[in-house]
Motif scaffolding. Sequence first.
Motif, mmCIF file in Angstrom:
data_model
loop_
_atom_site.group_PDB
_atom_site.id
_atom_site.type_symbol
_atom_site.label_atom_id
_atom_site.label_comp_id
_atom_site.label_asym_id
_atom_site.label_seq_id
_atom_site.Cartn_x
_atom_site.Cartn_y
_atom_site.Cartn_z
ATOM 1 N N ASP A 196 0.859 -1.183 0.000
ATOM 2 C CA ASP A 196 0.000 0.000 0.000
ATOM 3 C C ASP A 196 0.896 1.234 0.000
ATOM 4 O O ASP A 196 1.915 1.259 0.694
ATOM 5 C CB ASP A 196 -0.916 0.023 1.231
ATOM 6 N N VAL A 197 0.530 2.239 -0.792
ATOM 7 C CA VAL A 197 1.290 3.489 -0.776
ATOM 8 C C VAL A 197 1.138 4.189 0.568
ATOM 9 O O VAL A 197 1.970 5.008 0.945
ATOM 10 C CB VAL A 197 0.838 4.427 -1.921
ATOM 11 N N ASN A 198 0.057 3.847 1.279
ATOM 12 C CA ASN A 198 -0.168 4.374 2.629
ATOM 13 C C ASN A 198 0.463 3.397 3.619
ATOM 14 O O ASN A 198 -0.123 2.368 3.968
ATOM 15 C CB ASN A 198 -1.663 4.532 2.888
ATOM 16 N N SER A 199 1.674 3.709 4.081
ATOM 17 C CA SER A 199 2.396 2.768 4.938
ATOM 18 C C SER A 199 1.686 2.548 6.272
ATOM 19 O O SER A 199 1.755 1.455 6.848
ATOM 20 C CB SER A 199 3.825 3.273 5.180
ATOM 21 N N THR A 200 0.995 3.570 6.765
ATOM 22 C CA THR A 200 0.268 3.419 8.029
ATOM 23 C C THR A 200 -0.845 2.393 7.889
ATOM 24 O O THR A 200 -1.038 1.537 8.765
ATOM 25 C CB THR A 200 -0.310 4.768 8.481
ATOM 26 N N ALA A 201 -1.597 2.477 6.788
ATOM 27 C CA ALA A 201 -2.667 1.509 6.549
ATOM 28 C C ALA A 201 -2.098 0.105 6.416
ATOM 29 O O ALA A 201 -2.653 -0.863 6.958
ATOM 30 C CB ALA A 201 -3.455 1.892 5.297
ATOM 31 N N ALA A 202 -0.983 -0.025 5.700
ATOM 32 C CA ALA A 202 -0.378 -1.341 5.508
ATOM 33 C C ALA A 202 0.089 -1.935 6.826
ATOM 34 O O ALA A 202 -0.118 -3.123 7.105
ATOM 35 C CB ALA A 202 0.787 -1.234 4.530
ATOM 36 N N ARG A 203 0.721 -1.117 7.665
ATOM 37 C CA ARG A 203 1.193 -1.609 8.962
ATOM 38 C C ARG A 203 0.019 -1.985 9.864
ATOM 39 O O ARG A 203 0.094 -2.952 10.623
ATOM 40 C CB ARG A 203 2.058 -0.555 9.645
ATOM 41 N N THR A 204 -1.071 -1.218 9.762
ATOM 42 C CA THR A 204 -2.261 -1.550 10.553
ATOM 43 C C THR A 204 -2.831 -2.897 10.135
ATOM 44 O O THR A 204 -3.173 -3.734 10.984
ATOM 45 C CB THR A 204 -3.331 -0.454 10.392
ATOM 46 N N ALA A 205 -2.937 -3.121 8.816
ATOM 47 C CA ALA A 205 -3.443 -4.401 8.315
ATOM 48 C C ALA A 205 -2.537 -5.549 8.749
ATOM 49 O O ALA A 205 -3.019 -6.631 9.127
ATOM 50 C CB ALA A 205 -3.553 -4.356 6.796
ATOM 51 N N GLU A 206 -1.228 -5.318 8.725
ATOM 52 C CA GLU A 206 -0.289 -6.352 9.165
ATOM 53 C C GLU A 206 -0.507 -6.662 10.644
ATOM 54 O O GLU A 206 -0.519 -7.836 11.058
ATOM 55 C CB GLU A 206 1.147 -5.891 8.925
ATOM 56 N N ALA A 207 -0.680 -5.622 11.462
ATOM 57 C CA ALA A 207 -0.898 -5.821 12.889
ATOM 58 C C ALA A 207 -2.200 -6.568 13.169
ATOM 59 O O ALA A 207 -2.326 -7.240 14.202
ATOM 60 C CB ALA A 207 -0.907 -4.464 13.603
ATOM 61 N N MET A 208 -3.158 -6.467 12.258
ATOM 62 C CA MET A 208 -4.427 -7.175 12.409
ATOM 63 C C MET A 208 -4.318 -8.644 12.018
ATOM 64 O O MET A 208 -5.279 -9.397 12.168
ATOM 65 C CB MET A 208 -5.503 -6.502 11.551
ATOM 66 N N GLY A 209 -3.172 -9.054 11.498
ATOM 67 C CA GLY A 209 -2.995 -10.437 11.074
ATOM 68 C C GLY A 209 -3.387 -10.690 9.645
ATOM 69 O O GLY A 209 -3.603 -11.845 9.244
ATOM 70 N N ALA A 210 -3.472 -9.624 8.823
ATOM 71 C CA ALA A 210 -3.901 -9.777 7.428
ATOM 72 C C ALA A 210 -2.796 -10.284 6.521
ATOM 73 O O ALA A 210 -3.069 -10.722 5.399
ATOM 74 C CB ALA A 210 -4.439 -8.446 6.896
ATOM 75 N N GLY A 211 -1.545 -10.203 6.958
ATOM 76 C CA GLY A 211 -0.453 -10.649 6.116
ATOM 77 C C GLY A 211 0.851 -10.002 6.524
ATOM 78 O O GLY A 211 0.966 -9.418 7.608
#
Length: 361
Positions: A31-46
């Motif tokens: 994601d170009v939005n690194s905050t969104a990507a890190r949030t999704a990662e923290a949620m266990g999405a990948g």
Amino acid sequence: MRSATVIGTGAIGTSVALALTRNGVAVHLQDVNSTAARTAEAMGAGSLQTPQEPVDLAVLAVPPAHIATELARVQRSGLAHAYTDVASVKAGPHRDLHSESADAASYVGGHPLAGTERSGPLAGRADLFEGRPWVLTPSAHTEEAVLNRALELVALCAATPVIMDATSHDRAVALTSHAPHLVSSLMAARLGHAPEASIRVSGQGLRDVTRIAAGNPALWQDVLHANAEAVAEILDAYAADLGLVIGALRALASADPVARKRAADDVERLLEQGCEGRARIEHKPGTSLADLAAVTVTIPDQPNSLARVFAAVGEIGVNIEDVRIEHSPGQGQGLVELLVRRTAAPELSRLLGAGGWSASH
């Protein structure tokens, strides 16, 4: 499917990633939005780690206008063996493939018909697509193996695949999704400068009509821009009907009894057509509103009240097909409308009443 990359970690992209991860697929997030990507990662999405070899499938969860450009970019990098997207408009991206020099053979368009008025990764849910239609729009160039991979994605997300051509898809969602969103927004916009007294007496009907108006304006701007012509056609027809209704309502104040009768008939006809159209919306395969009846239960504004109602219905052995809740903050009680099979409604109402609930059918 053993590996996938999801590009875009908004509500839909994160939901796809969560569903795949739940099924044992190794998911990589971009994601170009690194905050969104890190949030999704923290949620266990990948994982945010770059895959070391081409993944089985890349899912593009980006706005419709960016699909072709993004597809060409990741294809040049050799990211995946197959590619799909989740954009809500399909004809435009299909047309743009050639101008972006994208490979149509390894791509199939997709659109899961599920979502939320909330946005961002925190709105993602692994079960978002369960039982929902997921449209796939293969072109004449789409390889069979690519379509099969997209069908596997749909299965892993527990959705129901629907195959359509891109143009038919866009016309369908203009009627069932995009135009309704605009109508909801127009209604909600009337509330911006309404007197506070008017807002205080608003009911559940207004909440139902305006709920989807809370959707992300930037996202919907992209969607409407991509499907503008099809949406405009629907709204043209809507405007014509609206004009007829306005004329009929004004005629109800006429001194001419014949004109009043004709106007009343026109309004009644519109309301009947609305009921007929609403009844066509299936809640699950084989079940329409015409097959259902509502049992209304009064519940106190207390913790676990709703859970206790559901538990009581479960003990009775009746399946709830749909639920509607009417409650405003500050009220001491609310209403929950349980939609059940029409044949089960009278007995359910009686047994709930016998159990101490205030229920009516």
